[in-house]
Design a protein around this motif. Sequence first.
Motif: not given
Length: 309
Positions: A94-108, A243-249
């Motif tokens: 649904s073209d909300r890739v930026v918001e999905t990236a945010l989810g994995y940034f705040i996961n820690p 290393i985990q920040y590589l994916a959301p970046i």
Amino acid sequence: MTPLRLGYLYGIGAYLLWGFFPLYLKLMRPAGSVEILAHRIVWSVVFVALLLGAMRNIGFLRALLRRPRALAGIGIAAVLIAVNWGAYIYGVTSDRVVETALGYFINPLVVMLLGVTVLHERLRATQWAALGIGGLAVVVLAVDYGRLPYLALVLAFSFAGYGLAKKRLGLPAAEGLFVESAVLALPALAYLGWLGASGDATFGQVSVGHTLLLVSAGAATAIPLLLFAGAANRLPLTNLGMIQYLAPILQLGFGVLIFHEPMPPARLAGFALVWAALIVFTVDALHNSRRTRRAATTMASPTPHPIPR
């Protein structure tokens, strides 16, 4: 090759594959997000079953069936990972890739929050500061979006909860993924059967390439998880966390630069606050890790005895 170097290769490989997932999911159009999720579940079962068969490791199921509490935990983990997968697929399609990236940034940060609320852990002052900055970031992003960034929050909380459930279960990666996917396989097959009967399925109807992409979803799900397990067994937790920040970046880069999703100044400010929270969190984790190692070295060192005169 040393185990440490191999661990880094496994970890980087896992997070690179997860980082490129938006490109892979975009190729699956015109399949809907629920159809993609159902195929991901079904083909994960098939792929991991073949892998376990090749490893001659199917016997673990007999022992697991005698552990009802573990089976209940697997059911909870299965629901959480299904929610996570479904929300992520929906976000990308649904073209909300930026918001999905945010989810994995705040996961820690959510993992820390669960540590306090569920495991009753005590946080250091710097960890509380990271959580506070992360909370402020969510407020800023809510003002920018005109709503809570609920997709990012669902992703962060479901993946953090899944990690907590997996930690308590203690199952190896392949065996855990097989049982979790098997729990979800019947509803997924039922949905795909209904979709096919109604004439709305895209599987086998669009092109050979599209069908192969849906079939390959099992391998695309399992391989990064197996690489991650290999990294987790060889790397200190702090190093793996870096290393985990590589994916959301990568996901953020794809969302802004390739899919041209908007990044207004207020949203950028919200992301900047998230990154500031992660810097505080990472610096604290590194400092605590070094202090722990120094304490362990001191404890392990023999006490010098005075030289008799």
